[in-house]
Enzyme design. Structure first.
Site, short mmCIF file in Angstrom:
data_model
loop_
_atom_site.label_atom_id
_atom_site.label_comp_id
_atom_site.label_asym_id
_atom_site.label_seq_id
_atom_site.Cartn_x
_atom_site.Cartn_y
_atom_site.Cartn_z
N GLY A 12 10.45 54.13 -11.52
CA GLY A 12 9.22 54.37 -10.44
C GLY A 12 9.40 55.83 -9.94
N ASP A 13 8.31 56.01 -9.22
CA ASP A 13 8.31 57.49 -8.50
C ASP A 13 7.64 58.60 -9.70
OD1 ASP A 13 9.19 56.36 -6.26
OD2 ASP A 13 11.34 56.48 -6.89
N LYS A 16 2.53 57.92 -10.53
CA LYS A 16 1.47 57.19 -11.36
C LYS A 16 0.15 57.38 -10.35
CE LYS A 16 4.04 53.34 -10.88
NZ LYS A 16 5.30 53.99 -10.72
N LYS A 18 -1.31 59.83 -9.04
CA LYS A 18 -2.38 60.96 -9.35
C LYS A 18 -2.86 60.41 -10.81
CE LYS A 18 -2.29 65.40 -11.63
NZ LYS A 18 -1.65 66.73 -11.90
N ASN A 38 6.11 47.49 -1.36
CA ASN A 38 7.25 48.36 -1.57
C ASN A 38 7.03 49.46 -2.44
OD1 ASN A 38 7.15 46.69 -3.73
ND2 ASN A 38 9.10 46.49 -4.20
N ALA A 39 5.79 49.52 -3.17
CA ALA A 39 5.20 50.55 -4.01
C ALA A 39 4.74 51.70 -3.27
CB ALA A 39 4.06 50.07 -5.01
N GLY A 40 4.89 52.90 -3.58
CA GLY A 40 4.17 53.88 -2.61
C GLY A 40 3.58 54.94 -3.78
N HIS A 41 2.26 54.83 -3.58
CA HIS A 41 1.46 55.85 -4.35
C HIS A 41 0.81 57.10 -3.47
CE1 HIS A 41 0.79 52.68 -7.67
NE2 HIS A 41 2.07 53.02 -7.64
N ARG A 144 7.84 27.14 -5.74
CA ARG A 144 6.51 26.31 -5.43
C ARG A 144 6.54 25.93 -3.85
NH1 ARG A 144 8.09 22.42 -10.32
NH2 ARG A 144 10.26 22.90 -9.25
N GLN A 224 6.19 50.22 -9.18
CA GLN A 224 7.64 50.58 -9.61
C GLN A 224 7.66 51.15 -10.87
OE1 GLN A 224 7.14 47.10 -8.20
NE2 GLN A 224 6.95 48.13 -6.34
N VAL A 300 7.70 55.48 0.56
CA VAL A 300 7.87 54.01 1.32
C VAL A 300 8.89 54.22 2.27
CG1 VAL A 300 8.25 51.85 1.38
CG2 VAL A 300 6.52 52.50 -0.30
N THR A 301 10.13 54.65 1.57
CA THR A 301 11.18 54.62 2.42
C THR A 301 11.72 55.80 2.98
OG1 THR A 301 12.84 54.87 0.77
CG2 THR A 301 12.11 52.54 1.15
N THR A 414 1.04 69.03 -14.08
CA THR A 414 1.49 70.31 -13.79
C THR A 414 1.53 70.59 -12.37
OG1 THR A 414 -0.50 71.64 -14.33
CG2 THR A 414 1.42 71.34 -16.21
#
Length: 430
Positions: A12-13, A16, A18, A38-41, A144, A224, A300-301, A414
């Site tokens: 992760g990190d 993605k 950009k 929990n994903a951070g973009h 379920r 992730q 995120v964190t 770059t």
């Protein structure tokens, strides 16, 4: 028209956000297919910074349909706050541009409480979760007993789903020393949030299949990284969903033949947040320099990321598992100024050289990286937009990475700015 899946090929990190934003300008539909908030973009557009968690990166581009698929677990309260935050930055979000699959599982407050309680009491081996309830929500999905978006529209079904979930969770909470869940308060909260979520609800599988048949370009956005995949990652220090490209189809309701190109996002070095094995991790000045130059703190964190040299073994492995057609190599500029750069080409496991990361946790912990050294470069690569702008040694490094992972570079990034990108192969080309 070609449909493209974007997946992280490390932990992760990888940058993605950009790359997805760069590609989304040419796509008609951008779909999130797994993970949670929990994903951070982070997107940087004309100097303006957008930080997204649950929302697909396409929301900042007008005229695009953004989709949250059934493979995602969704915290409805967080989503409402995130929408409000993005609107404050001048981005209009409405059901015309955002769609949520009706069968998307919901993250409820007790999922986060359980997540944090487990992590806080686990003295044996912490997983390093974000504590946002993603794992417990996926557990309920498989068990379920999860509440899904469509359930918010029917009172009788909603109560039935809540009661089923509470039978399980109250027993768990008792064992952890937590009090029982307030059923009435939970139902009241769900009734209150429902009108803010339901306008976005739709049969995403149907919409996606119609979009594909009509020739629209679809961009599948993963969260992730592949090394956090629940099956193929460094278990148990992984996320709670399948992160690899095969999940893209399942996560929105399309067949696997809908995928035409898989783009793996790969950082020019390696980072990891949280616990778990990391063969090339550096504890010296080089590691500190990578972290400082790369601004390696979680979106995120805010946690500091662990840094190390590029691990070709792991990336070769994830390229195979996800069927990656080409990689987007990011943060090449962070390596500017190093006299010597190292690349991991194999592992020494008790005297035996391996060309893959073994599955057994004890063997992973004993793997020592085997390095080869590459000449560094002193010139700046930041902002380069063509091969001619790159130092010869930087090009040599990129070519060696391609050789070692067995996969070509399709894009080269770059800087965080979206236009500072060298396009080698167009993922959307027919």
């Amino acid at each position: 028209m070609a449909n493209v899946v974007v997946v992280g090929a490390q932990w992760g990190d990888e940058g993605k956000g950009k790359i997805v934003d760069w590609l989304s300008e040419r796509a008609d539909v951008i779909a999130r297919f797994q993970g949670g908030h929990n994903a951070g973009h982070t997107l940087v557009i004309d100097g303006k910074v957008y930080k997204l968690n649950a929302l697909p990166s396409g929301v900042v581009r007008g005229g695009k349909l953004s989709v949250i698929g059934n493979g995602v677990v969704l915290d409805p309260w967080h989503l409402v706050k995130e929408i409000a935050s993005i609107r404050e930055q001048g981005v209009e979000i409405s059901p015309d541009v955002l769609m949520i699959a009706e069968n998307t599982p919901l993250i409820l407050p007790f999922h986060g409480e359980l997540d944090r309680a487990r992590e806080g009491q686990n003295s044996v081996a912490k997983i390093g979760t974000t504590g946002r309830g993603i794992g417990p929500a996926y557990e309920d999905k498989v068990g379920r007993r999860v509440i899904r978006v469509a359930d918010l529209a029917d009172e009788a079904t909603l109560e039935l789903r809540v009661d089923r979930a509470l039978v399980h969770h109250n027993a768990l909470r008792n064992g952890l020393g937590l009090g029982p869940i307030d059923r009435d308060a939970l139902l009241a909260d769900l009734r209150a949030i429902a009108p803010q979520i339901l306008p976005y609800a739709a049969p995403v599988w149907k919409v996606m299949n119609e979009a594909r048949k009509s020739g629209k370009r679809i961009l599948f956005e993963g969260a992730q990284g592949s090394l956090l995949d629940i099956d193929f990652g460094t278990y148990p220090f992984v996320t709670s969903s399948n992160v690899i490209a095969g999940q893209a189809a399942t996560g929105v309701g399309l067949g696997p033949n809908a995928i035409d190109f898989v783009l793996g996002i790969v950082k020019a070095y390696t980072t990891r947040v949280g616990e778990g094995p990391f063969p090339t991790e550096l504890f010296d000045g080089d590691g500190q320099r990578l972290g400082e130059r790369g601004r390696e703190f979680g979106t995120v964190t805010g946690r500091k990321r662990r840094c190390g040299w590029f691990d070709a073994v792991l990336v070769r492995q994830t390229c195979a598992i996800s069927g990656i057609n080409g990689i987007a190599l990011t943060k090449l500029d962070v390596l500017d100024g190093f006299d010597t750069i190292r690349i991991c080409t194999g592992y020494d496991l008790d005297g035996t050289i391996l060309d893959y990361l073994p599955t057994a946790a004890d063997q992973q912990a004993r793997c020592k990286p085997v390095y080869e050294e590459i000449e560094g470069w002193q010139e700046s690569t930041e902002g380069a937009r063509s091969w001619a702008d790159l130092p010869g040694a930087a090009i040599k490094y990129v070519r060696r990475v391609e050789e070692l992972i067995g996969c070509p570079v399709a894009m080269l990034s770059t800087s965080p700015e979206r236009d500072d990108t060298i396009l080698v192969t167009d993922p959307f080309a027919d």
